[in-house]
Design a protein around this motif. Structure first.
Motif, short mmCIF file in Angstrom:
data_model
loop_
_atom_site.label_atom_id
_atom_site.label_comp_id
_atom_site.label_asym_id
_atom_site.label_seq_id
_atom_site.Cartn_x
_atom_site.Cartn_y
_atom_site.Cartn_z
N ASN A 1 -15.65 2.53 -4.71
CA ASN A 1 -14.94 3.81 -4.59
C ASN A 1 -15.60 4.71 -3.55
OD1 ASN A 1 -13.02 3.09 -6.46
ND2 ASN A 1 -14.19 3.91 -8.18
N TYR B 1 2.16 10.91 -3.02
CA TYR B 1 2.42 11.15 -4.43
C TYR B 1 3.62 12.09 -4.54
CZ TYR B 1 -2.54 9.92 -4.07
OH TYR B 1 -3.74 9.34 -3.74
N GLN C 1 1.65 3.37 -5.16
CA GLN C 1 0.98 4.59 -5.64
C GLN C 1 -0.45 4.29 -6.07
OE1 GLN C 1 2.29 7.93 -5.90
NE2 GLN C 1 3.65 7.01 -4.40
N GLU D 1 -2.20 1.81 -4.98
CA GLU D 1 -2.98 1.40 -3.81
C GLU D 1 -3.38 2.61 -2.98
OE1 GLU D 1 -0.65 -1.58 -1.92
OE2 GLU D 1 -1.31 -3.11 -3.35
N ALA D 2 -2.42 3.55 -2.80
CA ALA D 2 -2.74 4.73 -2.00
C ALA D 2 -3.89 5.50 -2.66
CB ALA D 2 -1.51 5.62 -1.87
N ALA D 3 -3.79 5.67 -3.97
CA ALA D 3 -4.82 6.46 -4.67
C ALA D 3 -6.17 5.75 -4.61
CB ALA D 3 -4.39 6.70 -6.11
N ARG D 4 -6.16 4.45 -4.90
CA ARG D 4 -7.44 3.72 -4.89
C ARG D 4 -8.04 3.70 -3.50
NH1 ARG D 4 -8.83 0.80 -9.29
NH2 ARG D 4 -10.89 1.32 -8.48
N SER D 5 -7.17 3.69 -2.46
CA SER D 5 -7.70 3.62 -1.09
C SER D 5 -8.40 4.92 -0.69
CB SER D 5 -6.58 3.30 -0.09
OG SER D 5 -5.83 4.45 0.20
N THR D 6 -8.15 6.01 -1.43
CA THR D 6 -8.89 7.24 -1.12
C THR D 6 -10.18 7.33 -1.93
OG1 THR D 6 -7.80 8.54 -2.83
CG2 THR D 6 -6.75 8.51 -0.67
N GLY D 7 -10.46 6.29 -2.72
CA GLY D 7 -11.70 6.28 -3.49
C GLY D 7 -11.54 6.75 -4.92
N LEU D 8 -10.31 7.10 -5.32
CA LEU D 8 -10.12 7.50 -6.72
C LEU D 8 -10.40 6.32 -7.64
CD1 LEU D 8 -6.80 9.60 -6.83
CD2 LEU D 8 -9.11 10.43 -7.23
#
Ligand SMILES: Nc1ncnc2c1ncn2[C@@H]1O[C@H](COP(=O)(O)OP(=O)(O)OP(=O)(O)O)[C@@H](O)[C@H]1O
Ligand SMILES: [Mg+2]
Lengths: 255, 221
Positions: A87, A103, B124, B126-133
């Motif tokens: 992460n 989102y 959704q 993938e986008a979130a995980r790709s920001t490090g979430l």
């Protein structure tokens, strides 16, 4: 260029270094041993026929797909190391998707600030400030409060770019950032990418926008069947590729 | 005709029964306030567990869901209330009702949440995980809000069922609306208290049902 303090600081070390990367989906081997490096501030274009593994290569570079073999170093950190904090690394590897993936329940600003708040643990005020600056940078100062459904495709893609940019990535990966856009909206996204390139960001771009590649890319990589079969300057790849498959492909997309 | 009015719409009897019916209505409200949040929370837990990487946990949840979606809630309630004492556990009527509803509702609400979660695209995540979430943050801030919004009509509709179902608490002598009305009926030998209870359910739930069909139309549009 290779001597002096720059080299000592590691400025010559690639930002991204992929070695012997193999990825399989069940019995299907999609990446068959990829060696690939991207130097700081370089813009590398990746082209190739559908199914050649371009997306999979990008997605392995932030471990959205788990590589089966090989090594992936980003800024000196081995991503495949089980001790690697994925992460923490991912926020240094910006990714932009063909379908934007904003989102839908959050405003443009909140799309950008979510990771700032939850990953970097910034205060709301600080996150908002950074978020507004990132949106300004992609030319969307007036859309801060808009929801994705209220934005054009080009604007959505620029919000997605701002979302990645705001985390100050070491490298940005673009997977066909303009291919879901109406032709008249492509220009605004490419202009944003050109601007990022001029500010010295390291970028890997999967795209068939030849014009953009010609005047912005340092290097073009041609993939076929899970391998990199040819690479070189845009000039060389687009005018005189050696590999016959590359030649056929370039002739195809140039039409 | 007059006899009919006397038996079903006897205002005198309704007036007499009103205090006890009002009390029963209060208990029904109380029950709803306990049982609905419990079910919503339990359902979320069930839905989250069904996304788990652990196969054992996923199968446990699946079994739980199947059992409690198949068993009539009345059977569960009576089992808990009159069966558990033989195992040395004596529950108050209120506790027994809460537990029975928790088991039943968790599976129903859980399936609704799960459908909602599955309706949110992979992009959704993938986008979130790709920001490090992290996965939990992605779930809480990106997936769940969209999932819930996609299934609000189903959540509301299930909640209406839950409110109606609270009347089964009467079988364990919990003095909710129906129990109170039936008590009044048995002392007055007149059906009017039941009619009054029915009217109260109607007045409470009819607007929700209206709202629901409007929501459904909006989602369909
Ligand atoms: N999750 C998956 N499961 C199974 N097979 C997959 C998966 N993702 C990709 N593939 C397969 O891997 C191969 C390479 O896919 P990839 O998406 O990397 O190609 P691409 O070069 O990006 O193609 P395109 O230009 O169409 O986007 C294809 O044959 C594809 O069907
Ligand atoms: Mg692709």
């Amino acid at each position: 260029m290779t001597s002096g303090p720059l080299a000592a600081n590691g400025a010559e070390r690639p930002i991204l270094q992929v070695r012997g990367l193999v990825k399989r989906f069940g019995a299907l081997e999609v990446l068959k041993g990829i060696d690939f490096a991207v130097a700081p501030q370089e813009l590398v274009f990746v082209i190739g026929p559908s199914g050649s593994g371009k997306s999979t290569l990008l997605r392995c570079c932030n471990r959205l797909e788990e590589p089966d073999e090989g090594s992936i170093m980003v800024d000196g950190v081995e991503l495949t190391d089980p001790r690697c904090d994925i992460n923490a690394m991912r926020r240094r590897i910006g990714m932009v998707f063909q379908s934007f993936n904003l989102y839908p329940h959050l405003s443009a600003l909140r799309n950008v600030t979510l990771a700032l708040r939850k990953v970097l643990r910034k205060s709301r005020r600080e996150a908002d400030e950074i978020g507004r600056a990132a949106l300004a940078r992609v030319g969307l100062s007036d859309k801060v409060a808009a929801y994705p459904a209220e934005l054009s495709g080009g604007q959505q893609q620029r919000v997605a770019i701002a979302r990645a940019l705001s985390l100050e990535p070491k490298i940005m990966l673009f997977d066909e950032p303009t291919s879901a856009l109406d032709p008249e909206l492509v220009g605004s996204v490419l202009a944003t990418m050109r601007d990022m390139r001029e500010s010295g960001l390291t970028m890997v771009v999967v795209s068939h926008e030849m014009r953009f590649a010609r005047d912005a890319a340092d290097r073009v990589v041609f993939m076929d069947g899970g391998r990199i079969v040819e690479e070189g300057t845009p000039e060389k790849i687009f005018t005189a590729p050696e590999n016959p498959r590359a030649r056929a492909f370039v002739a195809e997309i140039a039409r | 005709m007059e006899a009919l009015a006397h038996q079903f719409f006897n205002l005198d009897i309704m007036r007499q029964a009103w205090p006890i019916i009002l009390q029963g209505f209060g208990m029904t409200l109380l029950l709803c306030l306990a049982v609905i949040p419990l079910g919503l929370a339990g359902g979320l837990l069930v839905a989250t567990a069904s996304l788990s990487k652990s196969r054992a946990l996923r199968w446990t949840v699946k079994g739980f869901n199947d059992v409690f979606r198949a068993l009539p809630p009345l059977v569960v309630l009576i089992l808990l209330y009159s069966g558990l004492p033989f195992a040395g556990i004596r529950l108050s009527p209120f506790a027994a009702v809460c537990l029975a509803f928790l088991l039943n509702n968790s599976s129903f609400y859980g399936e609704i949440y799960r459908a909602g979660i599955e309706s949110v695209g992979r992009g959704q995540w993938e986008a979130a995980r790709s920001t490090g979430l992290s996965a939990p943050h992605t779930f809480a801030y990106v997936i769940l809000p969209q999932a819930v919004r996609n299934v609000i009509p189903d959540l509301v509709s299930n909640t209406v069922e839950v409110v109606k179902l609270t009347s089964i608490a009467s079988v364990v002598s919990f003095t909710e609306l129906l129990y109170a009305a039936d008590m009044a009926r048995s002392v007055t030998f007149n059906t009017s208290p039941i009619v009054l209870a029915a009217l109260i359910y109607l007045v409470i739930l009819w607007p929700v049902v209206r709202l629901m069909s409007r929501l459904e139309h909006r989602v369909a549009a």
